[in-house]
Design a protein around this motif. Sequence first.
Motif, PDB file in Angstrom:
ATOM      1  N   UNK A 150       0.837  -1.200   0.000  1.00  0.00           N
ATOM      2  CA  UNK A 150       0.000   0.000   0.000  1.00  0.00           C
ATOM      3  C   UNK A 150       0.869   1.245   0.000  1.00  0.00           C
ATOM      4  N   UNK A 151       0.397   2.269  -0.656  1.00  0.00           N
ATOM      5  CA  UNK A 151       1.081   3.564  -0.682  1.00  0.00           C
ATOM      6  C   UNK A 151       0.117   4.629  -0.178  1.00  0.00           C
ATOM      7  N   UNK A 152       0.599   5.441   0.758  1.00  0.00           N
ATOM      8  CA  UNK A 152      -0.212   6.532   1.284  1.00  0.00           C
ATOM      9  C   UNK A 152       0.311   7.838   0.709  1.00  0.00           C
ATOM     10  N   UNK A 153      -0.538   8.513  -0.052  1.00  0.00           N
ATOM     11  CA  UNK A 153      -0.171   9.797  -0.624  1.00  0.00           C
ATOM     12  C   UNK A 153      -0.991  10.886   0.063  1.00  0.00           C
ATOM     13  N   UNK A 154      -0.482  12.076  -0.003  1.00  0.00           N
ATOM     14  CA  UNK A 154      -1.206  13.176   0.606  1.00  0.00           C
ATOM     15  C   UNK A 154      -0.535  14.503   0.335  1.00  0.00           C
ATOM     16  N   UNK A 155      -1.026  15.518   1.021  1.00  0.00           N
ATOM     17  CA  UNK A 155      -0.483  16.865   0.844  1.00  0.00           C
ATOM     18  C   UNK A 155      -0.450  17.576   2.185  1.00  0.00           C
TER      19      UNK A 155
END
Length: 277
Positions: A150-155
């Motif tokens: 899983x990859x968690x992306x965000x800003x």
Amino acid sequence: MARGLRFTALSVSTRQGDTVTTTAIEAAVLRVIGDMHTNLGQELTIDDMARTAMFSKFHFTRVFRDVTGTSPGRFLSVLRLQEAKRLLIETKFSVADISSQVGYSSVGTFSSRFKACVGVSPSMFRDRGGFTPEIVSGPLPSPSVPGIRSTLRGRVQMTEGRSSGYCFVGLFPTPVPQGQPVRCTVLEGPGAFELRDVPVGTWYVLVHSVPYGSEHLPSGTGDDDTVSVGRYGPVTAHADTLLMPAEITLRPLEATEPPVLMALLDLRTHAMEAVAS
């Protein structure tokens, strides 16, 4: 002493069906946190804290966790270790003296707890000026465990009026930024981030930032007004599922939030490399 808070007049329903404003609840929690700061070297029981808050013990424990994200006992432990960080940097007291001043009867227990939460021993923390040259993510689960891709992306974005700076983004098993992050990255400033190979489990994304030019200031020593923090979670990663993007707004560190315990990455190196490039 605890710093002031910006209160919001919302309502919280108690188990008994009464309604208490968030302002009143946070004021009670803030009284307890102020008492913690004043008595870091003394024994404080849940009964003592509940009396200060003027709540029953069980109600106090519940609302304290609602406001701070952690239990009263853990919050007190974090404050004690944070004060130990300050004393190690700003004084010449021995580790044994500091251990006693922050409420530990055993220097061995203090040193073990300090290393587990901060990431380095008290003496190493002092020798390195409150920083660590690197922060290594925790080990990946066994390859036989499914769902570690899983990859968690965000800003990360900054509240208006706050000064931008390098941002440390870490993935932790609790809302308290302590110990070794499961995954982490450093951003040159607010913006997009990506945490890869997130293990199956429930996690919190915790962000810490100081303005450019203040990278030499260890967190928890001196004036923390420049520190900006943000939190996202809990977020649960299941096997081979797509995680929703995390939007995190950085804001001032408030008195009801657990301070940053982990030894921070020495971002001065990143700053010098950026200037040189």
